[in-house]
Write a protein that holds these residues in place. Sequence first.
Motif, short mmCIF file in Angstrom:
data_model
loop_
_atom_site.label_atom_id
_atom_site.label_comp_id
_atom_site.label_asym_id
_atom_site.label_seq_id
_atom_site.Cartn_x
_atom_site.Cartn_y
_atom_site.Cartn_z
N LEU A 211 33.19 46.14 60.36
CA LEU A 211 33.46 45.20 61.72
C LEU A 211 33.71 43.91 61.42
O LEU A 211 33.13 43.36 60.60
CB LEU A 211 32.45 45.70 62.56
N SER A 212 34.65 43.52 62.34
CA SER A 212 35.20 42.03 62.24
C SER A 212 35.33 41.70 63.57
O SER A 212 36.07 42.22 64.34
CB SER A 212 36.36 41.92 61.44
N ILE A 213 34.41 40.50 63.79
CA ILE A 213 34.41 39.94 65.15
C ILE A 213 35.23 38.41 65.11
O ILE A 213 35.15 37.62 64.27
CB ILE A 213 32.95 39.46 65.67
N GLN B 58 29.39 38.62 68.16
CA GLN B 58 29.28 37.47 67.73
C GLN B 58 29.99 37.45 66.33
O GLN B 58 29.85 38.43 65.57
CB GLN B 58 28.08 36.62 67.43
N PRO B 59 30.67 36.45 65.72
CA PRO B 59 31.20 36.36 64.68
C PRO B 59 30.33 36.82 63.40
O PRO B 59 30.53 37.34 62.37
CB PRO B 59 31.66 34.89 64.19
N SER B 60 29.14 36.35 63.53
CA SER B 60 27.98 36.74 62.50
C SER B 60 27.71 38.34 62.55
O SER B 60 26.73 38.52 61.67
CB SER B 60 26.55 35.80 62.93
N ASP B 61 28.14 38.81 63.39
CA ASP B 61 27.98 40.43 63.51
C ASP B 61 28.89 41.07 62.48
O ASP B 61 28.77 42.26 62.28
CB ASP B 61 28.11 41.06 64.94
N SER B 62 29.94 40.28 62.25
CA SER B 62 30.78 40.93 61.18
C SER B 62 30.21 41.25 59.79
O SER B 62 29.52 40.50 59.04
CB SER B 62 32.13 39.93 60.65
N ALA B 63 30.18 42.66 59.63
CA ALA B 63 29.50 43.22 58.50
C ALA B 63 29.89 44.85 58.50
O ALA B 63 30.72 45.13 59.25
CB ALA B 63 27.96 43.17 58.68
#
Lengths: 115, 113
Positions: free
Chosen positions: B109-111, B80-85
């Motif tokens: 990481l970028s989703i 998910q985009p919220s996993d971008s970190a």
Amino acid sequence: AAGVIQSPRHLIKEKRETATLKCYPIPRHDTVYWYQQGPGQDPQFLISFYEKMQSDKGSIPDRFSAQQFSDYHSELNMSSLELGDSALYFCASTALRDRASYEQYFGPGTRLTVT
Amino acid sequence: QKEVEQDPGPLSVPEGAIVSLNCTYSNSAFQYFMWYRQYSRKGPELLMYTYSSGNKEDGRFTAQVDKSSKYISLFIRDSQPSDSATYLCAMRAPGSSASKIIFGSGTRLSIRP
């Protein structure tokens, strides 16, 4: 659930000044760790305390000292601050006595800026 | 050479993809393995921890440890985009009970939505 509390969240100091960072571990956690994280870097271990005694020591400058108090909170004292001390300082805690668990839970960090 | 090696990325994948993050380590005495997620200017958040070789699953996350190869992985399903970190692997150093943990350098990481 309660988390690790750090204060202050932001701190601005001038060169050669002194700073004190505080850490309040998760309730019933008996062990605290201090880490320093520079921009774009991974956290670097500074020092740890278990049951109020220093347990492990990393790359902590002699200008820094730390202690853990009877209520298990910890303070990191930094003297003769240098520009290179500007970083995020994290405290982490774990519960070793009761569960012997080694996973560390981190606080939100204190951002120290030395000008 | 660092004791824990991690590809810094950045890694960019489309939403819904399976993400694989990896670390290698050199010290066979490491016994406790963790994965942390760190958002910008925030503290590392513990995602997974495991003691032994094998797989451990928690929701969309699976941690895998292969002690014989000194290799650990974190898989993220249905990203998910919220996993971008930034994702940091970490390992407990041998020694005293309150031994430090040693981090990898982190993978950004970028989703993409």
